[in-house]
Design a protein around this motif. Structure first.
Motif, PDB file in Angstrom:
ATOM      1  N   ARG A 243      62.856  19.224  75.273  1.00 16.30           N
ATOM      2  CA  ARG A 243      61.819  17.877  75.706  1.00 16.30           C
ATOM      3  C   ARG A 243      62.485  17.259  76.785  1.00 16.30           C
ATOM      4  NH1 ARG A 243      62.682  12.873  74.106  1.00 16.30           N
ATOM      5  NH2 ARG A 243      64.364  13.551  72.749  1.00 16.30           N
ATOM      6  N   LEU A 244      63.764  17.049  77.004  1.00 13.60           N
ATOM      7  CA  LEU A 244      64.309  16.210  78.085  1.00 13.60           C
ATOM      8  C   LEU A 244      64.177  17.007  79.505  1.00 13.60           C
ATOM      9  CD1 LEU A 244      67.375  14.772  76.333  1.00 13.60           C
ATOM     10  CD2 LEU A 244      65.533  13.693  77.454  1.00 13.60           C
ATOM     11  N   ALA A 245      64.257  18.408  79.270  1.00 13.11           N
ATOM     12  CA  ALA A 245      64.140  19.133  80.538  1.00 13.11           C
ATOM     13  C   ALA A 245      62.708  19.008  80.975  1.00 13.11           C
ATOM     14  CB  ALA A 245      64.252  20.539  80.277  1.00 13.11           C
ATOM     15  N   LYS A 246      61.644  19.053  80.118  1.00 14.31           N
ATOM     16  CA  LYS A 246      60.142  18.796  80.391  1.00 14.31           C
ATOM     17  C   LYS A 246      59.973  17.376  81.047  1.00 14.31           C
ATOM     18  CE  LYS A 246      55.849  19.823  80.590  1.00 14.31           C
ATOM     19  NZ  LYS A 246      55.395  20.840  81.538  1.00 14.31           N
ATOM     20  N   GLU A 247      60.499  16.123  80.493  1.00 16.34           N
ATOM     21  CA  GLU A 247      60.406  15.048  81.064  1.00 16.34           C
ATOM     22  C   GLU A 247      61.025  14.454  82.177  1.00 16.34           C
ATOM     23  OE1 GLU A 247      60.091  13.134  76.265  1.00 16.34           O
ATOM     24  OE2 GLU A 247      61.907  12.751  77.644  1.00 16.34           O
ATOM     25  N   ALA A 248      61.916  15.391  82.362  1.00 15.08           N
ATOM     26  CA  ALA A 248      62.793  15.265  83.776  1.00 15.08           C
ATOM     27  C   ALA A 248      61.927  16.037  84.891  1.00 15.08           C
ATOM     28  CB  ALA A 248      64.292  15.689  83.588  1.00 15.08           C
ATOM     29  N   GLY A 249      61.307  16.875  84.426  1.00 19.26           N
ATOM     30  CA  GLY A 249      60.559  17.600  85.401  1.00 19.26           C
ATOM     31  C   GLY A 249      61.132  19.013  85.950  1.00 19.26           C
ATOM     32  N   PHE A 250      62.019  19.634  85.138  1.00 25.33           N
ATOM     33  CA  PHE A 250      62.539  20.938  85.399  1.00 25.33           C
ATOM     34  C   PHE A 250      61.359  22.050  85.315  1.00 25.33           C
ATOM     35  CE2 PHE A 250      66.475  18.377  84.749  1.00 25.33           C
ATOM     36  CZ  PHE A 250      67.264  18.828  85.861  1.00 25.33           C
ATOM     37  N   ASP A 251      61.683  23.236  86.165  1.00 27.49           N
ATOM     38  CA  ASP A 251      60.738  24.450  86.004  1.00 27.49           C
ATOM     39  C   ASP A 251      61.182  25.085  84.932  1.00 27.49           C
ATOM     40  OD1 ASP A 251      59.819  23.377  88.576  1.00 27.49           O
ATOM     41  OD2 ASP A 251      61.372  24.533  89.481  1.00 27.49           O
ATOM     42  N   GLY A 252      62.072  25.125  84.208  1.00 29.14           N
ATOM     43  CA  GLY A 252      62.584  26.123  83.298  1.00 29.14           C
ATOM     44  C   GLY A 252      63.619  25.705  82.598  1.00 29.14           C
ATOM     45  N   ILE A 253      64.063  26.338  81.543  1.00 31.20           N
ATOM     46  CA  ILE A 253      65.514  26.075  80.796  1.00 31.20           C
ATOM     47  C   ILE A 253      66.384  27.438  80.678  1.00 31.20           C
ATOM     48  CG2 ILE A 253      64.446  26.661  78.524  1.00 31.20           C
ATOM     49  CD1 ILE A 253      65.537  23.852  77.753  1.00 31.20           C
ATOM     50  N   GLU A 254      67.610  27.167  80.779  1.00 28.91           N
ATOM     51  CA  GLU A 254      68.390  28.246  80.148  1.00 28.91           C
ATOM     52  C   GLU A 254      69.086  27.770  78.631  1.00 28.91           C
ATOM     53  OE1 GLU A 254      71.503  29.786  82.943  1.00 28.91           O
ATOM     54  OE2 GLU A 254      73.039  28.976  81.628  1.00 28.91           O
ATOM     55  N   VAL A 255      69.114  28.925  78.069  1.00 27.10           N
ATOM     56  CA  VAL A 255      69.509  28.383  76.655  1.00 27.10           C
ATOM     57  C   VAL A 255      71.100  29.287  76.749  1.00 27.10           C
ATOM     58  CG1 VAL A 255      69.207  28.970  73.969  1.00 27.10           C
ATOM     59  CG2 VAL A 255      67.155  28.720  75.612  1.00 27.10           C
ATOM     60  N   MET A 256      72.000  28.239  76.179  1.00 30.56           N
ATOM     61  CA  MET A 256      73.270  28.681  75.660  1.00 30.56           C
ATOM     62  C   MET A 256      73.307  29.039  74.471  1.00 30.56           C
ATOM     63  SD  MET A 256      76.765  29.052  75.972  1.00 30.56           S
ATOM     64  CE  MET A 256      77.473  28.149  77.164  1.00 30.56           C
ATOM     65  N   VAL A 257      73.691  30.110  73.896  1.00 32.57           N
ATOM     66  CA  VAL A 257      73.868  30.785  72.508  1.00 32.57           C
ATOM     67  C   VAL A 257      74.939  29.894  71.844  1.00 32.57           C
ATOM     68  CG1 VAL A 257      73.737  32.694  70.971  1.00 32.57           C
ATOM     69  CG2 VAL A 257      72.571  33.140  73.040  1.00 32.57           C
ATOM     70  N   THR A 258      74.580  29.277  70.925  1.00 34.93           N
ATOM     71  CA  THR A 258      75.779  28.428  69.961  1.00 34.93           C
ATOM     72  C   THR A 258      75.391  28.745  68.510  1.00 34.93           C
ATOM     73  OG1 THR A 258      74.272  26.628  69.553  1.00 34.93           O
ATOM     74  CG2 THR A 258      75.515  26.541  71.819  1.00 34.93           C
ATOM     75  N   ARG A 259      76.396  28.226  67.823  1.00 33.34           N
ATOM     76  CA  ARG A 259      76.023  28.022  66.406  1.00 33.34           C
ATOM     77  C   ARG A 259      74.787  27.703  65.665  1.00 33.34           C
ATOM     78  NH1 ARG A 259      81.841  25.446  64.917  1.00 33.34           N
ATOM     79  NH2 ARG A 259      81.066  24.152  66.529  1.00 33.34           N
ATOM     80  N   ASP A 260      74.072  27.130  66.602  1.00 38.52           N
ATOM     81  CA  ASP A 260      72.703  26.604  66.388  1.00 38.52           C
ATOM     82  C   ASP A 260      71.868  27.815  66.237  1.00 38.52           C
ATOM     83  OD1 ASP A 260      70.252  25.582  66.030  1.00 38.52           O
ATOM     84  OD2 ASP A 260      70.191  24.219  67.634  1.00 38.52           O
ATOM     85  N   GLU A 261      71.282  28.279  64.975  1.00 44.59           N
ATOM     86  CA  GLU A 261      70.642  29.351  64.695  1.00 44.59           C
ATOM     87  C   GLU A 261      69.060  29.367  65.694  1.00 44.59           C
ATOM     88  OE1 GLU A 261      69.880  30.008  60.751  1.00 44.59           O
ATOM     89  OE2 GLU A 261      71.891  30.452  60.035  1.00 44.59           O
ATOM     90  N   GLY A 262      68.761  28.174  66.002  1.00 48.55           N
ATOM     91  CA  GLY A 262      67.435  28.088  66.847  1.00 48.55           C
ATOM     92  C   GLY A 262      67.985  28.697  68.274  1.00 48.55           C
TER      93      GLY A 262
END
Length: 285
Positions: free
Chosen positions: A21-40
């Motif tokens: 959501r914050l990446a979208k609101e800030a205007g970025f073109d895409g996202i990089e996902v760091m794999v963490t303990r968060d199953e999502g």
């Protein structure tokens, strides 16, 4: 234009959806996902749902290589890298970012470069090894990474350049980017103010322009070369007291990247007797 993305680490420890959501609101073109303990962060279906909800493509996956992700996907780093590449392929990301092995990961370290090349070939995903930095303990340096923290010395096809890591290692990032040449495939946008020798003891990940690395010069060089990789913000916003303050920091980071990757106009062609400028075939990319 070069795509400018945001890493989910920019808003850590907030949930993955907050990062989208914050990446979208800030205007970025895409996202990089760091794999963490968060199953999502580990599930392709969940990530694709967020990607569609916020109209943000997933540009890259950062493998779970940090100490705090030691038990994510088991303890075998080979398996972690394979699953990261599979996740990247499943979500449509072109790149996996991975750190060099710790030297105590003996078997993995010995075969690391071969594994990187094999997994990349099998999946069609770039495995971009990230430059790191020397470690010190009680004022003495020691070798933490194998084969090295310095990716310019590694026999790998794809590299991620991190400006904060350059600063901490005392390596000029413009020199590193130039030395890497076509092997430079991915950039972590941030900054750093000094090296271990200057007394710095932690990885700062400052906003670009707040440190001493030639970040603007590197971005301009990439834009001039019509570079086709992705630049992903990986800045520390943990001191932000409000969501608006964090959003402003992200927007400032994005504005810096946009400003220094703006298209560089080609030099005018020389004209001579009987010649005229070629205006019929201008580059309109």
């Amino acid at each position: 234009m070069i795509r400018i993305g945001m890493s989910t680490t920019c808003v850590y420890p907030l949930a993955t959806e907050h990062a989208f959501r914050l990446a979208k609101e800030a205007g970025f073109d895409g996202i990089e996902v760091m794999v963490t303990r968060d199953e999502g962060t580990q599930d392709a279906a969940s990530l694709l749902q967020l990607s569609r909800r916020y109209s943000l493509p997933i540009l890259s996956i950062h493998a779970p290589v940090l100490l705090l992700t030691h038990f994510v996907w088991g303890r075998d780093p080979h398996v972690k890298l394979e699953r990261s590449a599979q996740l990247a392929r499943d979500v449509g990301a072109s790149t996996v970012v991975v750190h060099p092995p710790f030297r105590w990961q003996a078997g993995y370290a010995e075969n690391f470069l071969d594994l990187v090349r094999d997994i990349s070939t099998e999946t069609g995903v770039d495995i971009a090894v990230e430059n790191m930095f020397p470690w010190s303990f009680a004022g003495k340096g020691f070798k933490a990474y194998s084969p090295s923290w310095d990716t310019t010395t590694m026999d790998c096809d794809a590299v991620t350049l991190d400006f904060s890591h350059c600063a901490l290692s005392g390596y000029d990032s413009l020199e590193m980017a130039t030395a890497l040449g076509s092997r430079l495939r991915h950039v972590h946008l941030c900054d750093g103010s000094g090296s271990l020798e200057d007394g710095r003891v932690y990885d700062e990940h400052l906003l670009p322009g707040q440190g001493n690395e030639p970040v603007a010069e590197v971005l301009t060089m990439l834009a001039t070369a019509r570079w086709t990789g992705a630049i992903v913000a990986e800045v520390n916003t943990r001191k932000a007291k409000t969501e608006q303050e964090r959003r402003d920091l992200l927007r400032e980071t994005l504005a810096f990247a946009r400003r220094h990757t703006a298209r560089v106009a080609p030099a005018p062609r020389p004209t001579g007797t009987g010649a005229r400028p070629d205006t019929e075939h201008e580059d309109d990319e």
